[in-house]
Each structure stands twice: as C-alpha cells, then as structure tokens.
Design a protein around this motif. Structure first.
Motif, PDB file in Angstrom:
ATOM      1  N   UNK A  93       0.836  -1.201   0.000  1.00 20.29           N
ATOM      2  CA  UNK A  93       0.000   0.000   0.000  1.00 20.29           C
ATOM      3  C   UNK A  93       0.871   1.251   0.000  1.00 20.29           C
ATOM      4  N   UNK A  94       1.877   1.260   0.882  1.00 20.07           N
ATOM      5  CA  UNK A  94       2.757   2.426   0.980  1.00 20.07           C
ATOM      6  C   UNK A  94       3.510   2.665  -0.328  1.00 20.07           C
ATOM      7  N   UNK A  95       4.104   1.624  -0.886  1.00 21.26           N
ATOM      8  CA  UNK A  95       4.859   1.790  -2.136  1.00 21.26           C
ATOM      9  C   UNK A  95       3.955   2.237  -3.279  1.00 21.26           C
ATOM     10  N   UNK A  96       2.746   1.728  -3.305  1.00 26.43           N
ATOM     11  CA  UNK A  96       1.794   2.157  -4.334  1.00 26.43           C
ATOM     12  C   UNK A  96       1.498   3.638  -4.191  1.00 26.43           C
ATOM     13  N   UNK A  97       1.252   4.064  -2.983  1.00 32.01           N
ATOM     14  CA  UNK A  97       0.924   5.472  -2.735  1.00 32.01           C
ATOM     15  C   UNK A  97       2.124   6.370  -2.977  1.00 32.01           C
ATOM     16  N   UNK A  98       3.303   5.904  -2.623  1.00 26.87           N
ATOM     17  CA  UNK A  98       4.503   6.729  -2.742  1.00 26.87           C
ATOM     18  C   UNK A  98       4.984   6.866  -4.182  1.00 26.87           C
TER      19      UNK A  98
END
Length: 111
Positions: A93-98
C-alpha cells in the motif's frame, strides 16, 4: 497528544504535527508526519501536503535523521483519510501510494 519526539523548530515552520508513530516492540525508530495547509484555522482551498520524517533514538532522545517522503492531496479531506490509513498500510500500500501518479490514486483506500 503527548509528544515523545522533540521535532526541531525548523521542521515545524509552516507545518503542524499530525502524528508520531513509534513501534512498541522496536522503539529505536520514530516516524513523524507533519502537515502543510492542514490547520483548520488557516486552511486554504488548495493542495494539502503530508511529510514523513524519520527520527532515530540515541540514548533517551529521538534525533532527526531525514525526510522520507511527501504526499500531496487535493484538499484536506483526502489528506486526513491518508493520515488515518497510514499506520495500517502494508508495504505494498505504501509503495503504491509513494510511487504512483496522484491522478491514479484519487479515492485510493486502505482497509
């Protein structure tokens, strides 16, 4: 909120402290989230920004290490949704958002 991390004044300039995250099982790292254009008293209809900072524990103090990321949002509501979801995000989720273009992530939710 009782602050454990002493955030330097230069980081707070024009920003507000939104969240302080310290893992109970490994307290050597603290994550601080600061907001720009996130104070309801001074809010302007434009982008809101959340900045993520890394602090490392040395002795009994958390010292500023570096800025990890910044996220921009079209207003305060999606920024607050992100702030609420952040502690529950998986690495994916974090990598997708970042790393994804912001237009793709409009309405992106973490459950």
């Amino acid at each position: 909120m009782k602050n454990i991390v002493n955030v330097p004044e230069e980081l707070l300039a024009g920003r507000i402290l939104l969240s302080e995250i310290i893992n109970r099982d490994y307290d050597k790292i603290a994550l601080i989230l600061l907001g720009e254009n996130m104070d309801p008293r001074n809010y302007r209809e434009e982008l809101s920004i959340i900045r993520l900072y890394l602090f490392m524990k040395e002795g009994g103090d958390y010292l500023y290490e570096k800025e990890l990321d910044a996220f921009s949002f079209k207003g305060m509501a999606p920024a607050l949704d992100f702030l609420e979801a952040f502690p529950k995000m998986s690495a994916l989720d974090y990598l997708s958002r970042a790393n994804a273009p912001s237009r793709i992530l409009d309405g992106y939710r973490v459950d």
